[in-house]
Design an enzyme around this catalytic site. Structure first.
Site, PDB file in Angstrom:
ATOM      1  N   ASN A 196       0.940  -1.110  -0.093  1.00 11.44           N
ATOM      2  CA  ASN A 196      -0.034   0.056  -0.076  1.00 11.44           C
ATOM      3  C   ASN A 196       0.898   1.205   0.187  1.00 11.44           C
ATOM      4  OD1 ASN A 196      -1.767   2.162   0.433  1.00 11.44           O
ATOM      5  ND2 ASN A 196      -2.104   1.316   2.661  1.00 11.44           N
ATOM      6  N   LYS A 211      -0.154   4.416  -0.147  1.00 10.10           N
ATOM      7  CA  LYS A 211      -0.440   5.336   0.392  1.00 10.10           C
ATOM      8  C   LYS A 211      -0.240   6.624  -0.342  1.00 10.10           C
ATOM      9  CE  LYS A 211       0.263   3.422   4.856  1.00 10.10           C
ATOM     10  NZ  LYS A 211       0.370   3.322   6.328  1.00 10.10           N
ATOM     11  N   HIS A 214      -9.462   0.907   5.309  1.00 10.35           N
ATOM     12  CA  HIS A 214      -8.085   1.242   5.983  1.00 10.35           C
ATOM     13  C   HIS A 214      -8.460   2.018   7.036  1.00 10.35           C
ATOM     14  CE1 HIS A 214      -3.889   2.435   6.611  1.00 10.35           C
ATOM     15  NE2 HIS A 214      -3.318   1.208   6.027  1.00 10.35           N
ATOM     16  N   GLU A 269      -6.676   4.492   8.104  1.00 13.97           N
ATOM     17  CA  GLU A 269      -6.456   5.867   8.014  1.00 13.97           C
ATOM     18  C   GLU A 269      -7.693   6.369   7.690  1.00 13.97           C
ATOM     19  OE1 GLU A 269      -2.806   5.354   5.834  1.00 13.97           O
ATOM     20  OE2 GLU A 269      -1.813   4.640   7.570  1.00 13.97           O
ATOM     21  N   GLU A 324      -5.087  -5.480  10.782  1.00 14.56           N
ATOM     22  CA  GLU A 324      -4.258  -4.422  10.861  1.00 14.56           C
ATOM     23  C   GLU A 324      -4.467  -3.651  12.312  1.00 14.56           C
ATOM     24  OE1 GLU A 324      -2.138  -3.105   6.927  1.00 14.56           O
ATOM     25  OE2 GLU A 324      -4.078  -1.935   7.243  1.00 14.56           O
ATOM     26  N   GLY A 333       2.613   2.008  10.948  1.00 17.19           N
ATOM     27  CA  GLY A 333       3.673   2.826  10.745  1.00 17.19           C
ATOM     28  C   GLY A 333       4.248   3.354  11.915  1.00 17.19           C
ATOM     29  N   SER A 360       3.637  -2.736  10.354  1.00 19.56           N
ATOM     30  CA  SER A 360       5.138  -2.548  10.644  1.00 19.56           C
ATOM     31  C   SER A 360       5.608  -3.955  10.025  1.00 19.56           C
ATOM     32  CB  SER A 360       5.464  -2.199  11.870  1.00 19.56           C
ATOM     33  OG  SER A 360       5.084  -0.935  12.114  1.00 19.56           O
TER      34      SER A 360
HETATM   35  C1  PEP Z   1      -0.439  -0.122   6.279  1.00 16.37           C
HETATM   36  O1  PEP Z   1      -0.567   0.943   5.779  1.00 16.37           O
HETATM   37  O2  PEP Z   1      -1.511  -0.850   5.782  1.00 16.37           O
HETATM   38  C2  PEP Z   1       0.592  -0.690   6.846  1.00 16.37           C
HETATM   39  C3  PEP Z   1       0.291  -1.584   7.676  1.00 16.37           C
HETATM   40  O3  PEP Z   1       1.459   0.514   7.050  1.00 16.37           O
HETATM   41  P1  PEP Z   1       2.952  -0.159   7.583  1.00 16.37           P
HETATM   42  O4  PEP Z   1       3.540  -1.419   7.136  1.00 16.37           O
HETATM   43  O5  PEP Z   1       3.866   1.148   7.305  1.00 16.37           O
HETATM   44  O6  PEP Z   1       2.737  -0.142   9.173  1.00 16.37           O
END
Ligand code: PEP
Length: 251
Positions: free
Chosen positions: A10, A12, A96, A98, A168, A174, A214
């Site tokens: 992703n 973003k 997501h 976000e 997630e 992040g 992460s």
């Molecule tokens: C994500 O954006 O779905 C995500 C898991 O980001 P990151 O791997 O940076 O934690």
């Protein structure tokens, strides 16, 4: 049940068109020898058409980062499902954290997006996950159940089988903090049980459940060794070919 692994990046709100095409070409090359797993990329909307062209002839799947619930109309700022399929997009990330946290998308809205994606032939990658506060107060399973049931309202078992689910934990996105493999496996097993309860055993065993939060080259192998972890949704580490290639090539 042998589910095919899915490694998804992703991007973003990163990458101009030239950067996106370059990275997509590198991912296509890195993934070209991988016949036993799927690779997916979700560039920003502005780069989708160029990345679709760059991926032609490769086996990398193209996804959008969201999708509207109507085919057309007065929805300023939104992108309709047929606009995406028109340029070769096959999948859509929906819900997501976000989108939920910053843009206040709720379960009802996510359900509308998900049903529209299915109706127009896009595979939804439905994201759910608890916040740190929810985990610390012991509400993780309750929150996951509410999000899953909310997103899949009025979705038939046949249709449900087509989705990809991504667990997630918000506190791991992040932040550099990864859920332990035990925490991730526990949540995935819970979700699979819930899917069996909501639909049936076949649906539960068919749906791929990705872990996100992460994911890095140094934790991917251990995560992928868990019985109910079928892949990864990767943010930061998907922006560099070195780290994403290692993730694609998990052992
Ligand atoms: C994500 O954006 O779905 C995500 C898991 O980001 P990151 O791997 O940076 O934690």
């Amino acid at each position: 049940m042998n589910r095919r692994a899915l490694l998804a990046g992703n991007w973003k709100m990163h990458m101009n068109i030239a950067q996106a095409v370059e990275l997509a070409q590198a991912v296509a090359k890195a993934g070209s020898g991988c016949t036993d797993r799927d690779v997916m990329l979700a560039p920003p909307f502005t780069a989708l058409a160029s990345v679709a062209q760059a991926l032609q002839g490769s086996n990398v799947l193209l996804a959008s980062q969201n999708v509207a619930w109507e085919a057309q109309g007065a929805f300023t700022g939104e992108i309709a499902p047929p606009m995406l399929t028109d340029i070769g997009v096959r999948m859509a990330i929906i819900g997501h954290s976000e989108r939920r946290q910053i843009f206040l998308e709720d379960d009802a809205m996510i359900n509308r997006r998900l049903r529209a994606a299915l109706a127009f032939g896009l595979t939804p990658v439905l994201c759910i996950g608890e916040t740190l506060r929810e985990r610390e107060s012991g509400a993780t399973f309750r929150v996951l159940e509410q999000q899953l049931r909310g997103a899949l309202q009025e979705v038939s078992a046949d249709r449900a089988e087509q989705i990809v689910l991504a667990y997630e934990p918000v506190w791991a996105i992040g932040t550099g903090k990864t859920a332990t493999t035990a925490q991730a496996q526990e949540a995935h097993a819970f979700l699979r049980g819930l899917l069996a309860d909501m639909f049936n055993k076949k649906v539960a065993e068919t749906i791929r459940i990705l872990y996100g939060g992460s994911v890095k080259p140094d934790n991917i192998d251990e995560l992928m060794a868990q019985a109910d972890i079928d892949g990864a949704l990767v943010g930061g580490a998907a922006l560099k070919i070195e780290s994403f290639e290692r993730i694609i090539r998990f052992q």
